[in-house]
Design a protein around this motif. Structure first.
Motif, PDB file in Angstrom:
ATOM      1  N   CYS A   1      67.561  61.753  30.843  1.00 28.77           N
ATOM      2  CA  CYS A   1      67.579  62.965  30.029  1.00 28.77           C
ATOM      3  C   CYS A   1      68.915  63.008  29.288  1.00 28.77           C
ATOM      4  O   CYS A   1      69.967  62.772  29.878  1.00 28.77           O
ATOM      5  CB  CYS A   1      67.434  64.201  30.911  1.00 28.77           C
ATOM      6  SG  CYS A   1      67.600  65.742  29.997  1.00 28.77           S
TER       7      CYS A   1
ATOM      8  N   TYR B   1      70.140  65.703  27.619  1.00 27.67           N
ATOM      9  CA  TYR B   1      70.667  67.051  27.364  1.00 27.67           C
ATOM     10  C   TYR B   1      72.001  67.218  28.083  1.00 27.67           C
ATOM     11  O   TYR B   1      73.040  66.960  27.535  1.00 27.67           O
ATOM     12  CB  TYR B   1      69.673  68.123  27.807  1.00 27.67           C
ATOM     13  CG  TYR B   1      68.451  68.254  26.920  1.00 27.67           C
ATOM     14  CD1 TYR B   1      68.580  68.378  25.539  1.00 27.67           C
ATOM     15  CD2 TYR B   1      67.170  68.277  27.472  1.00 27.67           C
ATOM     16  CE1 TYR B   1      67.460  68.522  24.731  1.00 27.67           C
ATOM     17  CE2 TYR B   1      66.055  68.420  26.668  1.00 27.67           C
ATOM     18  CZ  TYR B   1      66.196  68.546  25.300  1.00 27.67           C
ATOM     19  OH  TYR B   1      65.091  68.693  24.516  1.00 27.67           O
ATOM     20  N   CYS B   2      71.964  67.625  29.341  1.00 28.62           N
ATOM     21  CA  CYS B   2      73.245  67.925  29.986  1.00 28.62           C
ATOM     22  C   CYS B   2      73.784  66.704  30.711  1.00 28.62           C
ATOM     23  O   CYS B   2      73.176  65.648  30.745  1.00 28.62           O
ATOM     24  CB  CYS B   2      73.129  69.135  30.903  1.00 28.62           C
ATOM     25  SG  CYS B   2      72.669  68.752  32.599  1.00 28.62           S
TER      26      CYS B   2
ATOM     27  N   LEU C   1      63.365  67.631  37.420  1.00 23.76           N
ATOM     28  CA  LEU C   1      63.876  67.905  36.084  1.00 23.76           C
ATOM     29  C   LEU C   1      63.970  69.423  35.965  1.00 23.76           C
ATOM     30  O   LEU C   1      63.181  70.151  36.549  1.00 23.76           O
ATOM     31  CB  LEU C   1      62.926  67.370  35.009  1.00 23.76           C
ATOM     32  CG  LEU C   1      62.762  65.849  34.922  1.00 23.76           C
ATOM     33  CD1 LEU C   1      61.686  65.508  33.897  1.00 23.76           C
ATOM     34  CD2 LEU C   1      64.072  65.174  34.550  1.00 23.76           C
ATOM     35  N   CYS C   2      64.924  69.889  35.196  1.00 22.95           N
ATOM     36  CA  CYS C   2      65.017  71.333  34.971  1.00 22.95           C
ATOM     37  C   CYS C   2      64.112  71.707  33.796  1.00 22.95           C
ATOM     38  O   CYS C   2      63.474  70.836  33.200  1.00 22.95           O
ATOM     39  CB  CYS C   2      66.472  71.712  34.724  1.00 22.95           C
ATOM     40  SG  CYS C   2      67.021  71.389  33.051  1.00 22.95           S
TER      41      CYS C   2
ATOM     42  N   VAL D   1      74.219  65.966  33.832  1.00 22.39           N
ATOM     43  CA  VAL D   1      73.749  65.536  35.150  1.00 22.39           C
ATOM     44  C   VAL D   1      73.178  64.117  35.028  1.00 22.39           C
ATOM     45  O   VAL D   1      73.350  63.285  35.914  1.00 22.39           O
ATOM     46  CB  VAL D   1      72.684  66.505  35.715  1.00 22.39           C
ATOM     47  CG1 VAL D   1      72.158  66.002  37.053  1.00 22.39           C
ATOM     48  CG2 VAL D   1      73.280  67.899  35.890  1.00 22.39           C
ATOM     49  N   GLY D   2      72.532  63.848  33.891  1.00 21.02           N
ATOM     50  CA  GLY D   2      72.016  62.505  33.664  1.00 21.02           C
ATOM     51  C   GLY D   2      70.805  62.190  34.517  1.00 21.02           C
ATOM     52  O   GLY D   2      70.677  61.089  35.073  1.00 21.02           O
ATOM     53  N   CYS D   3      69.888  63.131  34.642  1.00 20.91           N
ATOM     54  CA  CYS D   3      68.694  62.925  35.468  1.00 20.91           C
ATOM     55  C   CYS D   3      67.889  61.724  34.991  1.00 20.91           C
ATOM     56  O   CYS D   3      67.740  61.496  33.790  1.00 20.91           O
ATOM     57  CB  CYS D   3      67.801  64.163  35.404  1.00 20.91           C
ATOM     58  SG  CYS D   3      68.573  65.611  36.114  1.00 20.91           S
TER      59      CYS D   3
ATOM     60  N   LYS E   1      64.681  72.254  30.834  1.00 23.03           N
ATOM     61  CA  LYS E   1      64.997  71.488  29.621  1.00 23.03           C
ATOM     62  C   LYS E   1      64.394  70.096  29.718  1.00 23.03           C
ATOM     63  O   LYS E   1      63.702  69.640  28.812  1.00 23.03           O
ATOM     64  CB  LYS E   1      66.515  71.377  29.438  1.00 23.03           C
ATOM     65  CG  LYS E   1      67.180  72.662  29.009  1.00 23.03           C
ATOM     66  CD  LYS E   1      68.674  72.474  28.812  1.00 23.03           C
ATOM     67  CE  LYS E   1      69.459  72.472  30.109  1.00 23.03           C
ATOM     68  NZ  LYS E   1      69.653  73.781  30.703  1.00 23.03           N
ATOM     69  N   GLY E   2      64.685  69.438  30.837  1.00 22.23           N
ATOM     70  CA  GLY E   2      64.169  68.086  31.016  1.00 22.23           C
ATOM     71  C   GLY E   2      62.648  68.064  31.019  1.00 22.23           C
ATOM     72  O   GLY E   2      62.010  67.142  30.497  1.00 22.23           O
TER      73      GLY E   2
ATOM     74  N   HIS F   1      73.535  73.268  34.670  1.00 26.70           N
ATOM     75  CA  HIS F   1      73.369  71.928  35.247  1.00 26.70           C
ATOM     76  C   HIS F   1      72.427  72.027  36.440  1.00 26.70           C
ATOM     77  O   HIS F   1      72.794  71.710  37.577  1.00 26.70           O
ATOM     78  CB  HIS F   1      74.721  71.369  35.696  1.00 26.70           C
ATOM     79  CG  HIS F   1      75.741  71.275  34.598  1.00 26.70           C
ATOM     80  ND1 HIS F   1      76.635  72.271  34.314  1.00 26.70           N
ATOM     81  CD2 HIS F   1      75.986  70.292  33.702  1.00 26.70           C
ATOM     82  CE1 HIS F   1      77.395  71.908  33.294  1.00 26.70           C
ATOM     83  NE2 HIS F   1      77.027  70.716  32.898  1.00 26.70           N
ATOM     84  N   PRO F   2      71.205  72.477  36.190  1.00 29.83           N
ATOM     85  CA  PRO F   2      70.333  72.895  37.304  1.00 29.83           C
ATOM     86  C   PRO F   2      70.066  71.815  38.336  1.00 29.83           C
ATOM     87  O   PRO F   2      70.083  72.096  39.539  1.00 29.83           O
ATOM     88  CB  PRO F   2      69.031  73.296  36.610  1.00 29.83           C
ATOM     89  CG  PRO F   2      69.350  73.425  35.167  1.00 29.83           C
ATOM     90  CD  PRO F   2      70.547  72.602  34.890  1.00 29.83           C
ATOM     91  N   VAL F   3      69.816  70.612  37.920  1.00 34.48           N
ATOM     92  CA  VAL F   3      69.464  69.589  38.903  1.00 34.48           C
ATOM     93  C   VAL F   3      70.702  69.148  39.688  1.00 34.48           C
ATOM     94  O   VAL F   3      70.648  68.951  40.899  1.00 34.48           O
ATOM     95  CB  VAL F   3      68.734  68.411  38.234  1.00 34.48           C
ATOM     96  CG1 VAL F   3      68.443  67.327  39.249  1.00 34.48           C
ATOM     97  CG2 VAL F   3      67.439  68.890  37.580  1.00 34.48           C
TER      98      VAL F   3
HETATM   99  S1  SF4 Z   1      66.746  67.551  33.310  1.00 37.68           S
HETATM  100 FE1  SF4 Z   1      68.061  69.359  33.145  1.00 37.68          FE
HETATM  101  S2  SF4 Z   1      69.636  69.028  34.701  1.00 37.68           S
HETATM  102 FE2  SF4 Z   1      68.659  67.057  34.342  1.00 37.68          FE
HETATM  103  S3  SF4 Z   1      69.962  66.064  32.761  1.00 37.68           S
HETATM  104 FE3  SF4 Z   1      68.261  67.123  31.724  1.00 37.68          FE
HETATM  105  S4  SF4 Z   1      69.128  69.111  31.182  1.00 37.68           S
HETATM  106 FE4  SF4 Z   1      70.442  68.260  32.775  1.00 37.68          FE
END
Ligand code: SF4
Lengths: 820, 197
Positions: B52, B54-55, B93-94, B57-59, B96-97, A37-39
């Motif tokens: 986003c 993926y995970c 963004l990480c 966090v919901g960026c 992935k994002g 969960h990097p961000v």
């Molecule tokens: S950019 Fe990375 S940290 Fe942000 S929601 Fe997407 S996967 Fe998760």
């Protein structure tokens, strides 16, 4: 989430991402937020930089979170209950608990039935033959009015506090060190850091993820953490909480909406087969208070249930037919979870299966079993934006998927769907925020949104029933379908529906009109049990009111400077950002600490920097408890009958353990593994022993990839192109493996091959007099997409789940390693 | 040209129209927004707010696409970046994002309904109508054959256990809600999602 709800009342992250910055101590255990969960993890760094916070990591691997931590301790996978149970005992014995909080806000003072007990690893009521508990004794002692008896001095030998104290007293520093393999001095150091947050103006937040849930004792690990936070008074506070970092982007939303076999939306539950009487069904779920005058909000269950039935069946749902109660499917099994389903599928008991954005061949344990099971289906429907291994399970991919295509008779449909960038809608992030997004472009080719695909199938089935008749069809023929374009219900219409609206004018108890017929309800307090309201998911009520869509809100102002952006998106329930925030104030309504204040009593009502998670006019003198979903109003150390394997957590070994027995109960084989777990015969036969497979393996994710999806993206494939496994230096030396060698990792269920990363990050542990080596295996890579072709990691993993949720035990199993 | 708007107000305005054209920003953009947008290449882009998936966090992400929404012009997403106003992600963004564009445009995206007939080695393209009708037929036949309205004890259970569904953890709430509603109306109990996995 099955560990949180029995403790606090709800199964969700209690605080939120930005609030992490308010913590003084961050304990990351059962997760690796920097990587996964990097961000969100940036808020941990923010706390370190601007709040002088410390970060502690306890994990089998020195992972990316550990790399920036102030302190790291290694631990054997699957032993977190021992680590935290020992900590609970240490806090109690050294008197480092938050007395006033514990007394006022927890069930510590409640008295438990005399017959309740715990002996040699088993609680009272165990039926060894069926592997199940009769939980009758797992209760408080009640007065004739049904209220729990209590002793506020906490001295009664059967009060929860004394029972808990006795229960965890076995987890001494030496015992914990022997079970976990963590050196004594490191355990002590972590325990002391945690204990320091017992004071009013310091909070610890706990961040965990799948590293806790994916164990056969996962729910109880989480409960142990929850109990710890209650003892320290860290719940409801800024920078506190037990924060479940969900894995996928909308796992929270799917759980909220009840996409699990036994759930209805908003954490309501489907009836069981023998619950034939509607009133009894409601009564059982309208939980009365167990202490006089508590909120016990589930008492309104019927309002939420009837509103749901009105949303689904419209005019067909009437009081006379018990709001269509008979139409709801009733459960003959506790859960029809995926392990259960693939077991049945492997016996040919399932005809058809629909996989919507889900890749079970890669994602479920014991790939060989999954593949054999899918081969017995008559039809499989895959709805996905991408190619998946599952949709092509019948295709031979050499050593990676060595199947005999001609013998597989499954008819497979593959339907292209939109991805997030091509649709409107919301997802619920870990912090329970519903955030709306918009389509930016049309989907490729003929791809359609999921809603159109589902509607397309459903409307055809409906038509077939109209034309041909068939099995019971009242429910499907009367399903409310108020969509402007029936073949494609729009996200707006669906969101308005799960929010809900008034069907008739709604009045409050003083006969004031609160919502006019036809208007959207503003909150779940407006819902009624008389059929005058409809709402598809009561906890989402308030997300789309008559003022419009609240989920698009984009005011990021933070007037109190504490990170509560109440105008950004919308958070369930009722836009509350920190759950149980009443507990941030003392019983008299003043904050425990100005630094940690969330809500407080201003003489007339509760106010603060968040929406109170509490009746706003309930004065402190009324003394209602802050955990309003619980029948006691309090946080529960004692789970009563809400957990399968016991009201207190106990350490049991993983089903594949690298040691001979459970060091807590070496002479009781019944207490070696979770006594409440369900294990199917063929799965048990597929467990390996530590003699044959000596190393403890654990799976994990990488920053650069998301499960199996990003294998299809060029950028991610460049960043992490090839499958690897992590092996500690000393084991690598023993086995003659050098960095970069190819190795075969095998379990009882199959093997994978990968590049060996030889690392200092995994150290051998001394466990119960034996040296235990651990192996780290990323779950990514498959044989489709842009990365180098590889075996699926879940070839190795065992098919057994947590006793409460049936989440598979991906984090602890046994392997051997051979150099190729 | 000198009208001052804060970023927040600006995007509130933008939210009404659901997507903001960066051209509209000319002379009407708060300074930080101008700073965060790369001119030239992105001028003329339509910006759409997204998340986003993926995970958890919901960026917040901004999707840049070409096309003005006119008939005949096909929007095409060509740039993805973090949403600087998002209170959690603040523009980050990480990895992935940051790779989301490659996901949207992946070679592995499916474009047409297909079927693999029993025992055969290949996919065959079919029409939507054929796909949905054949699936509906399978489901109805199975349901009629295996639906249980009463169990052995005489309980009314209206239960269908021989066709199951796995719901998608990255799908929207709206999709999830519709899935739930349909599945239960059919009597389906074999229903799960990644929350367990
Ligand atoms: S950019 Fe990375 S940290 Fe942000 S929601 Fe997407 S996967 Fe998760």
């Amino acid at each position: 989430m099955a560990g949180l709800a029995p403790t606090f009342g709800r199964g969700a992250m209690t605080n939120h991402w930005v609030d992490i910055r308010n913590a003084d101590l961050i304990l990351v255990m059962g997760g690796n937020a920097a990587e996964a969960h990097p961000v969100g993890f940036r808020w941990v760094m923010e706390a370190k930089e601007h709040n002088d916070a410390r970060l502690v990591v306890v994990d089998p691997r020195f992972n990316r979170t550990a790399a920036v931590a102030d302190y790291y301790a290694e631990i054997r996978t699957g032993t977190d209950i021992a680590f935290l149970g020992g900590l609970i005992s240490y806090l109690i014995e050294t008197d480092q608990i938050h007395h006033e909080y514990v007394r006022a806000y927890t069930d510590a003072s409640l008295i438990v039935r005399e017959e309740f007990g715990f002996e040699d690893g088993l609680f009272t009521g165990y039926d060894a033959e069926n592997g199940e508990y009769d939980k009758e004794t797992w209760q408080y002692e009640y007065s004739d009015e049904g209220h729990a008896l209590r002793d506020d001095t906490l001295q009664h030998p059967r009060c929860v506090f004394q029972l808990m104290r006795a229960h965890f007293s076995r987890y001494t520093l030496d015992v914990v060190s022997s079970v976990c393999g963590t050196p004594r001095d490191k355990i002590q150091h972590v325990w002391d850091m945690v204990a320091a947050t017992v004071v009013d103006d310091k909070t610890m937040t706990i961040l965990y993820a799948l590293g806790w849930t994916q164990h056969s004792i996962g729910s109880q690990i989480i409960r142990t953490a929850a109990m710890l936070q209650l003892l320290l008074g860290n719940m409801g506070m800024r920078g506190g909480g037990v924060n479940a970092l969900r894995g996928h982007s909308n796992i929270q939303g799917l759980t909220d909406l009840g996409l699990l076999s036994d759930l209805l939306p908003g954490y309501m539950t489907l009836p069981e087969a023998d619950e034939q009487d509607y009133e009894a069904y409601i009564l059982d779920r309208s939980r009365p208070d167990l202490l006089p005058g508590e909120v016990s909000y589930w008492r309104y269950y019927e309002r939420f249930h009837v509103s749901l039935m009105k949303a689904w069946f419209g005019d067909a749902a009437t009081e006379a037919n018990n709001w269509c109660y008979d139409w709801l499917p009733k459960l003959s099994e506790t859960l029809y979870d995926v392990i259960h389903t693939f077991e049945r599928m492997s016996h040919g008991e399932i005809t058809g299966y629909i996989c919507q954005g889900f890749n079970p061949l890669a994602a479920f344990p014991h790939k060989a079993k999954t593949s054999a099971a899918l081969s017995r289906l008559k039809y499989l429907v895959v709805i996905d934006p991408l190619r998946t291994e599952t949709a092509e399970f019948w295709k031979n991919h050499g050593e990676f998927n060595d199947v005999n295509t001609a013998e597989i008779d499954t008819e497979v449909f593959r339907l292209p769907t939109t991805c997030f960038a091509e649709e409107d809608g919301t997802i619920v992030n870990s912090s329970r925020w519903l955030q709306w997004f918009w389509a930016a472009a049309p989907p490729p080719g003929e791809a359609l949104p999921d809603t159109a695909i589902l509607a397309g199938i459903f409307l055809r089935i409906q038509q077939m029933y109209r034309n041909e008749g068939g099995a019971f069809s009242d429910a499907l023929l009367n399903l409310s379908w108020p969509y402007r374009y029936p073949a494609e219900p729009s996200p707006n219409e669906l969101a308005r529906e799960y929010n809900g609206w008034a069907l008739e004018d709604v009045y409050d108890e003083q006969r004031n009109l609160v919502c006019r017929a036809g208007e959207q309800v503003e909150d779940f307090g407006m819902l009624r049990a008389d059929g005058s309201t409809a709402s598809g998911c009561w906890i989402f009520a308030g997300c789309w009111t008559d003022e419009g869509n609240q989920m698009i809100r984009r005011d990021n102002s933070d007037p109190y400077g504490v990170g509560q952006t109440l105008g950004w998106a919308w958070s369930w329930p009722a836009n509350r950002r920190i759950l149980y925030n009443r507990a941030s104030a003392r019983p008299d309504g003043t904050p425990w600490s100005e630094r940690k204040a969330v809500v407080w009593w201003n003489g007339n009502r509760w106010v603060g920097n968040d929406v109170p998670d509490f009746p706003v006019e309930s004065a402190p003198t009324v003394a209602q408890g802050p955990f309003i979903m619980n029948q006691t109003g309090r946080g529960q150390f004692f789970a009563r009958d809400r957990m399968v394997e016991g009201p207190f957590p106990e350490h049991y070994e993983p089903f594949e353990t690298p040691i001979a027995n459970n060091p807590m109960h070496p002479s009781n084989p019944l207490a070696k593994n979770n006594p409440g777990a369900r294990v199917f015969e063929q799965d048990r036969a597929n467990f390996g022993s530590f003699e044959e497979f000596p190393y403890a393996a654990t799976t994990y994710r990488l920053t650069e990839h998301f499960h199996y999806w990003t294998m299809h993206n060029r950028l991610n494939a460049i960043a992490q192109p090839e499958k690897f496994v992590e092996i500690g230096e000393s084991l690598a030396n023993e086995l003659g493996i050098a960095k970069g060698d190819r190795v075969r990792v095998s379990s009882k269920r199959g093997y994978i091959e990968a590049v060996a990363v030889v690392t200092k990050r995994i150290r051998p542990l001394q466990v119960a007099g034996r040296t235990v080596h651990q192996i780290g295996i990323p779950l990514h890579w498959g044989y489709l997409g842009e990365t180098k072709r590889a075996h699926l990691t879940n070839t190795l993993t065992p098919s057994v789940g947590d006793a409460n949720t049936q989440t598979p035990e991906f984090k602890s199993f046994l392997v051997r390693v051979d150099k190729l | 040209m000198t009208l001052k708007v804060t970023r927040r107000q600006f995007f509130k305005l933008g939210a009404v129209g659901m997507a903001t054209s960066s051209m509209a920003m000319m002379g009407f953009a708060p300074e930080p927004a101008v700073a965060s947008i790369r001119h030239f290449k992105l001028t003329g882009a339509k910006i759409t707010r997204s998340n986003c998936t993926y995970c958890s966090v919901g960026c917040g992400v901004l999707l840049y696409s070409r096309g003005d929404g006119a008939i005949n012009s096909i929007d095409n997403i060509y740039h993805v970046e973090g949403d600087p106003d998002h209170p959690v992600s603040r523009g980050s963004l990480c990895p992935k994002g940051a790779g989301l564009l490659d996901y949207i445009q992946s070679e592995s995206r499916l474009k047409y309904p297909q079927v693999r007939e029993p025992g055969t080695h290949e996919w065959k393209r079919i029409s939507w109508d054929e796909a949905l009708t054949r699936i509906a037929r399978h489901m109805k036949d199975d349901r009629d054959a295996n639906f249980v309205d009463q169990d052995a004890e005489g309980n009314t259970i209206n239960q269908w256990t021989t066709t199951g569904m796995l719901a998608a953890s990255a799908s929207t709430n709206e999709t999830a809600y519709l899935s739930q509603k349909i599945a239960r109306s059919l009597g389906m109990v074999v229903l799960d999602n990644q929350a367990r996995v």
